[in-house]
Each structure stands twice: as structure tokens, then as C-alpha cells.
Design an enzyme around this catalytic site. Structure first.
Site, PDB file in Angstrom:
ATOM      1  N   HIS A  68      39.475  20.596  48.135  1.00  0.00           N
ATOM      2  CA  HIS A  68      38.745  19.429  48.647  1.00  0.00           C
ATOM      3  C   HIS A  68      37.828  19.926  49.767  1.00  0.00           C
ATOM      4  CE1 HIS A  68      38.363  15.670  51.012  1.00  0.00           C
ATOM      5  NE2 HIS A  68      38.717  15.020  49.924  1.00  0.00           N
ATOM      6  N   ASP A  78      47.428  22.627  51.909  1.00  0.00           N
ATOM      7  CA  ASP A  78      46.874  21.277  51.941  1.00  0.00           C
ATOM      8  C   ASP A  78      47.742  20.420  51.018  1.00  0.00           C
ATOM      9  OD1 ASP A  78      45.551  18.923  51.636  1.00  0.00           O
ATOM     10  OD2 ASP A  78      43.626  19.802  51.041  1.00  0.00           O
ATOM     11  N   GLN A  84      47.549  15.779  48.509  1.00  0.00           N
ATOM     12  CA  GLN A  84      47.875  15.177  47.210  1.00  0.00           C
ATOM     13  C   GLN A  84      49.308  15.440  46.790  1.00  0.00           C
ATOM     14  OE1 GLN A  84      46.076  13.037  45.600  1.00  0.00           O
ATOM     15  NE2 GLN A  84      44.213  13.281  46.802  1.00  0.00           N
ATOM     16  N   LYS A 101      47.741   8.160  52.004  1.00  0.00           N
ATOM     17  CA  LYS A 101      47.882   8.417  50.569  1.00  0.00           C
ATOM     18  C   LYS A 101      49.333   8.278  50.126  1.00  0.00           C
ATOM     19  CE  LYS A 101      44.078  11.787  50.456  1.00  0.00           C
ATOM     20  NZ  LYS A 101      42.950  11.143  49.768  1.00  0.00           N
ATOM     21  N   CYS A 149      34.806  14.735  46.318  1.00  0.00           N
ATOM     22  CA  CYS A 149      34.808  15.663  47.461  1.00  0.00           C
ATOM     23  C   CYS A 149      35.299  17.041  47.040  1.00  0.00           C
ATOM     24  CB  CYS A 149      35.650  15.152  48.625  1.00  0.00           C
ATOM     25  SG  CYS A 149      35.029  13.638  49.329  1.00  0.00           S
TER      26      CYS A 149
HETATM   27  C1  LIG Z   1      43.399  17.611  48.378  1.00  0.00           C
HETATM   28  C2  LIG Z   1      42.910  16.835  49.552  1.00  0.00           C
HETATM   29  N1  LIG Z   1      42.803  17.430  50.739  1.00  0.00           N
HETATM   30  C3  LIG Z   1      42.386  16.776  51.828  1.00  0.00           C
HETATM   31  C4  LIG Z   1      42.029  15.458  51.777  1.00  0.00           C
HETATM   32  C5  LIG Z   1      41.541  14.790  53.009  1.00  0.00           C
HETATM   33  O1  LIG Z   1      42.343  13.726  53.385  1.00  0.00           O
HETATM   34  P1  LIG Z   1      41.861  12.782  54.566  1.00  0.00           P
HETATM   35  O2  LIG Z   1      40.540  12.227  54.145  1.00  0.00           O
HETATM   36  O3  LIG Z   1      42.922  11.757  54.662  1.00  0.00           O
HETATM   37  O4  LIG Z   1      41.747  13.639  55.777  1.00  0.00           O
HETATM   38  C6  LIG Z   1      42.116  14.782  50.559  1.00  0.00           C
HETATM   39  C7  LIG Z   1      41.701  13.362  50.470  1.00  0.00           C
HETATM   40  O5  LIG Z   1      41.033  12.915  49.588  1.00  0.00           O
HETATM   41  C8  LIG Z   1      42.560  15.492  49.428  1.00  0.00           C
HETATM   42  O6  LIG Z   1      42.651  14.888  48.237  1.00  0.00           O
END
Ligand SMILES: Cc1ncc(COP(=O)(O)O)c(C=O)c1O
Lengths: 156, 415
Positions: B126, B203, B206, B229, B369
Site C-alpha cells: 500500500h 504492515d 489488512q 478496519k 492505493c
Molecule cells: C495494506 C494497508 N496498509 C496500510 C493502510 C493504511 O491504513 P490507514 O489509512 O488506516 O493508515 C491500508 C489501508 O487501506 C492498507 O490496506
């Protein structure tokens, strides 16, 4: 008419299926690139102004959703053969139709009127507007230049 | 905590939003990878704080402040237990997963990495786990390397073994791709990175909401995720790190709460984790996040995963029969979260999303993203349905029916 049918008028789907003025203008005097970063729509516009300041030729390429593609196709059809100043005025009219929900202006707005339904779908307004913002950019420098534009909140 | 039986109707009753209609149709919410819905238990906890004991924390002798502090620290302990951390002190609250990654890139990155050191990430990330490292590269001189993905959405493990090496000082990888659902074999990669002495950031934005998580088994040094999430409120993220690392790292943001003493010349830092929680934190949402974790723990994350795996199987089977569909992501559904990313011939994802919305079905259309993933696949966008514990096979039916409608609606479009 359902909301969806109002958005996706048959004439728009027709332009999406068979876009008019798709491709390139050999020896174009003006060009611009437009992008809608949110949905990845991209349009490249080329046009030629003749000695009288009329849009003698225009074509677009790129990719995007049905609304952005149909709007590009309809826009090129509408402005082809028109004076650059008249084309710029049409950009303003179109934006007012999109953003303020104004009725289509001049009687000769013709098939463009089919895009009026988009005004009800705020996220799709950007898709419909992309080609027009790009046209405005291409004509911004009347001496001929290339430019880039993105449709984000600020530029709408 | 004893686990609760999987009673789908009872679960759905806990989520008031699922009773609403969208465009005259019952809402079918399949955008869970973007954010999840919230159960009444979480909403009630949020209002209980504001109604009954709203106060600032860590600084009052009065009763309300003590109650708020206990609730806030209680949530921290719940997070620690949920992911198998050794102690609540290993949990730092941030605004979201993104901020947690930035904290590590900034604090650990600048203090412990040097120009020329290699930071390895993957093509599946992401943007949140790409851009902070690009900044560190541009401002601090580290070298950024990417482990490529394969066309089926899995990570190229042979390349990973080639790229992760003696120069690697930090490996930052997603455990689950938000764009394709790919579950990455993080433990194996972490072990490889550790052999070379690198630290590992996972990370979990998800994965933590959808899979059982045990940081010891993961073998990570840092784990980040977002409350929103996983049934919790927006505005709360988590950084877990081994306490030795948190002790050694300099502060990220500075101000009140993160200091021990301040004079006009200098300050000394508060203990971990408070050193990293400058200013008044998001007290209400952290407390409500505790209720979300209780909810998930009561169901059991194994059961959550089983449920989503079932829905995924049904969805992939049925969608595969749609004319002109392309399904992206790993074919092995056991190595994939509850995510179905797809495209339809001649129909832009944006238009798919629009037609589905007309049927009350909420999905995501776009690059998610994760533009490097899209670039690898040679596309600008996909349509993505993503499941959670409240979704049902009947909702998968609604999705599939709406996709068929989209195909019919756009007819024989060819562009
Ligand atoms: C794999 C992954 N990493 C990071 C994020 C970032 O999360 P946040 O926008 O809550 O900081 C997301 C959110 O869409 C994600 O799917």
C-alpha cells in the site's frame, strides 16, 4: 427513468462504444494531458487551430470510464470547426451544467445535453469534466504549447 | 475469553448500519478492506466515555481522570493480549497505520539507518508502506529496494531470497495485500531478514483484522495496524514493537505527556510507550477500540477467518462464471484474504462500482492505493469486493447478480 439510466443515457454508451475523433491530429498545433488521479482516467488531447482561430482538427486518446470517454468524444464533436473562444465559452457552460446543475445552455448544445444527468452524481462530475478541463488547458496558450491538468477538487 | 457461537443473525443485529437501505435496496457492504462497520458495543463504549467519565488522562487526581486513564490503559492491555505482545508497554497508539509506519521510518530510520543501508519493501505494498521509505531515501540516503510480485499476485520468493541480504537493514512488508488479498509468508521472510541482522516491520493493516495474530510467531520487530478496519473507530492506529527497540528509539512527535521533565534548556523523555504519545491522545476512540477487540476475541479470529474463507470460495466460484470477467489475485484461496479484485471486459471499474451501488452493493473501484500492483498488472484500476464477519452468502449472491446486471447494462461494449 432510473437514476442509472439517467446517468448512462444511451447516447453516452454509444459514444463510449464508438468514440468519435479518437486518435491523433497530424501536425497538431496544441495539445494537453489531463488526468483524474482518483480513478486513473487519463486523456491526451491534440488539436489544430487554423489562421482564423478555428479548431480545424481535434482528437483524443487515453483511457477511462464510460463517462470520461463519452464526454471526450462528445466534446471533440461539439468544438470541432468552432472558434477557439466559442470553445472556451462552452467549457464554462459545461462546467456550470455539471457543478451548478444549470440546464444545458445554447440550443445547439445538442447531444451534450445527455451529460446533464451526471450532475446528480458528484463523484462522476470529475469524470465528465476531465476532457473539458484538458481542452481549456490546451487552448490556454493560443500560440501553441502542451500542458498537463488534473481534475481534483481545487480545479473544479 | 470464552468464544461465542457463530450466530450470523445475532452478529448482523449488532451492526445497526446493516439495516439501512441504499438506493432503495438493502445495503450490501463489501468495502471492508477500506474500513469496517462498527457494532453497537463499540458505539456504546464511545458514548459511554463522553457521557459518564470524559476527562484527560495521566494527569488528574480526580475520579473522572482516573477512570478515563484506567479505561485507556485497559484498551492498551487488550491490544497487547490480542496480538500476543509481551506487555502493554509494547503498544503505542497512533492515529492510524500510516502514522505508525511514519513513526518507525522517522524515528528508527534516522537514528539507526545510515546512508547506503538498504530498506527492502515489496511491489505489493500500500502507498502507506512505500512513500515513508521514499522520503527516508530522499532525505537520509538509504537505498530502497523492492521484492517484485508475480503475475498471480503472490510475492516472488526467489527474488526475495536474492534481494534480502547482508546490506538489508530493514524489511517492511505487508502481511496481506489490500488490492489482491495475497497473504504474504511473513514469518519466512522475517527469518531471512533476521539472518542478515535486519529488523522487520510488518504492515498488518489488512491481516490483523482478519487473521489470528501472534507477534512471536510472526517474528516481526514492528507491527502496525488501524482500528477502523477491525470494528473500531477511525483515528486510532497501533504500533507494536519489541520494547528494546522502543527504548532505544528517539521520540517522533514532541510535547506534553511524552516528557518526564522540561527545563528551558532540555527535557527528558517519559518511559515507553508514553515517549511516543505526545499530547492528548484519542482517548475516546482508543477506549472504544477496546470494545472492538473484545468483540473479535469473543468470536475468535480463527472463526472469523473460516467465515471469510467460505465467502471467498463462493464468491470466486460464482464470479468466475461471469462472461468477460478477469479475476486477479492468488488462485490458492488459502493464501488469500477475503478480497476479490476483478475487471470486466470493456467496462471500466468505476462504471462497475456505479451499477453495483445502484443495487445497494458497496464495493471499491480504483487503484486501492497500490499503484505499483496496478502497474504490474498493466491496468489502471480494479473493482474490489472485500468481506468481513457480518457478510453472508446471500450478500455474495447479491454481488454476483449485480455484476451480471452490469454486464447486461453495458451490453456488448468493446473499447
Ligand atoms: C495494506 C494497508 N496498509 C496500510 C493502510 C493504511 O491504513 P490507514 O489509512 O488506516 O493508515 C491500508 C489501508 O487501506 C492498507 O490496506
Amino acid at each position: 427513468m432510473s437514476d442509472l439510466e439517467e446517468l448512462y443515457r444511451e447516447i453516452l454508451l454509444d459514444h463510449y462504444r464508438s468514440p468519435r475523433n479518437a486518435g491523433h491530429v497530424p501536425g497538431a498545433t496544441h495539445s494537453a494531458d489531463g488526468a483524474n488521479p482518483l480513478c486513473g482516467d487519463a486523456v491526451h488531447l491534440e488539436l489544430t487551430l487554423d489562421g482564423d482561430g478555428r479548431i480545424a482538427g481535434i482528437a483524443f486518446s487515453g483511457h477511462g470510464c464510460s463517462i470520461s470517454q463519452a464526454s471526450s468524444s462528445l466534446m471533440t464533436e461539439y468544438v470541432k470547426g468552432r472558434d477557439a473562444d466559442a470553445a472556451l465559452a462552452a467549457v464554462g457552460d459545461f462546467q456550470r451544467m455539471m457543478i451548478e446543475g444549470d440546464p444545458p445552455p445554447a440550443a445547439d448544445f445538442g447531444d451534450l445535453e445527455a451529460l446533464a444527468g451526471v450532475a446528480k452524481f458528484p463523484v462522476r462530475v470529475k469524470c465528465a469534466s476531465l476532457a473539458w478541463k484538458t481542452l481549456e488547458q490546451a487552448l490556454a496558450d493560443k500560440r501553441g504549447a502542451s500542458a498537463a491538468v488534473t481534475t481534483d477538487e481545487r480545479s473544479l | 475469553m470464552s468464544t461465542r457461537d457463530w450466530d450470523q443473525d445475532a452478529i448482523r443485529r449488532d451492526f445497526p448500519i446493516l439495516r439501512r437501505e441504499v438506493n432503495g435496496k438493502p445495503l450490501v457492504y463489501l468495502d471492508n478492506a477500506a474500513t469496517s462497520q462498527k457494532p453497537v458495543q463499540v458505539i456504546a463504549e464511545l458514548t459511554r466515555y463522553y457521557r459518564d467519565y470524559n476527562a484527560n488522562i495521566h494527569r488528574g487526581v480526580h475520579t473522572l481522570s482516573q477512570e478515563a486513564t484506567a479505561a485507556y490503559e485497559g484498551a492498551r492491555a487488550r491490544v497487547a493480549a490480542f496480538i500476543g505482545a509481551r506487555a502493554p508497554e509494547e503498544i503505542v497508539f497512533t492515529r492510524n497505520a500510516t502514522e505508525a509506519i511514519n513513526l518507525v521510518a522517522h524515528s528508527y530510520g534516522r537514528a539507526f539507518l545510515e546512508a547506503g543501508d538498504e530498506v527492502v519493501i515489496t511491489e505489493l505494498e500500500h502507498h502507506s508502506n512505500i512513500v515513508p521509505w521514499q522520503l527516508l531515501r530522499d532525505q537520509h540516503g538509504v537505498v530502497l529496494r523492492y521484492v517484485p510480485m508475480c503475475d498471480d499476485g503472490t510475492l516472488d520468493m526467489a527474488e526475495a531470497r536474492r534481494i534480502i541480504g547482508p546490506r538489508t537493514k530493514l524489511l517492511a512488508i505487508t502481511q496481506m495485500s489490500n488490492a489482491l488479498g495475497t497473504i504474504v509468508p511473513v514469518a519466512e521472510l522475517a527469518a531471512l531478514a533476521h539472518q542478515h541482522g535486519a529488523v522487520v516491520l510488518v504492515d498488518g493493516a489488512q491481516s490483523v483484522p482478519h487473521l489470528p495474530t501472534d507477534v512471536a510467531a510472526l517474528g516481526a520487530d514492528f507491527l502496525v495496524f488501524s482500528a477502523h478496519k477491525m470494528l473500531g473507530p477511525t483515528g486510532v492506529g497501533v504500533l507494536w514493537a519489541r520494547s528494546e527497540l522502543l527504548e532505544a528509539m528517539p521520540p517522533f512527535l514532541a510535547g506534553g505527556d511524552m516528557i518526564l521533565t522540561v527545563s528551558m534548556e532540555r527535557s527528558t523523555w517519559n518511559a515507553v510507550p508514553y515517549k511516543f504519545e505526545a499530547g492528548t491522545p484519542n482517548i475516546a476512540d482508543v477506549i472504544a477500540f477496546g470494545a472492538a477487540l473484545d468483540y473479535l476475541a469473543a468470536l475468535g479470529m480463527d472463526a472469523v477467518r473460516r467465515h471469510e474463507r467460505e465467502l471467498l470460495g463462493v464468491a470466486v466460484d460464482r464470479l468466475a462464471a461471469v462472461p468477460g470477467i478477469t479475476l486477479y489475485g492468488p488462485a490458492d484461496l488459502d493464501a488469500r484474504g477475503g478480497v476479490v479484485s476483478f475487471g470486466l471486459d470493456g467496462i471500466h471499474p468505476h462504471d462497475i462500482g456505479q451499477v453495483l451501488d445502484g443495487a445497494g452493493v458497496a464495493i471499491r473501484a480504483g487503484h486501492h492505493c497500490a499503484q505499483p500492483v496496478m502497474q504490474h498488472l498493466g491496468i489502471a484500476a480494479t473493482a474490489r469486493a472485500s468481506f468481513y464477519l457480518y457478510n453472508t452468502p446471500a450478500e455474495v449472491d447479491a454481488l454476483v447478480a449485480a455484476v451480471h446486471d452490469a454486464v447486461r447494462f453495458f451490453g456488448r461494449v468493446r473499447v
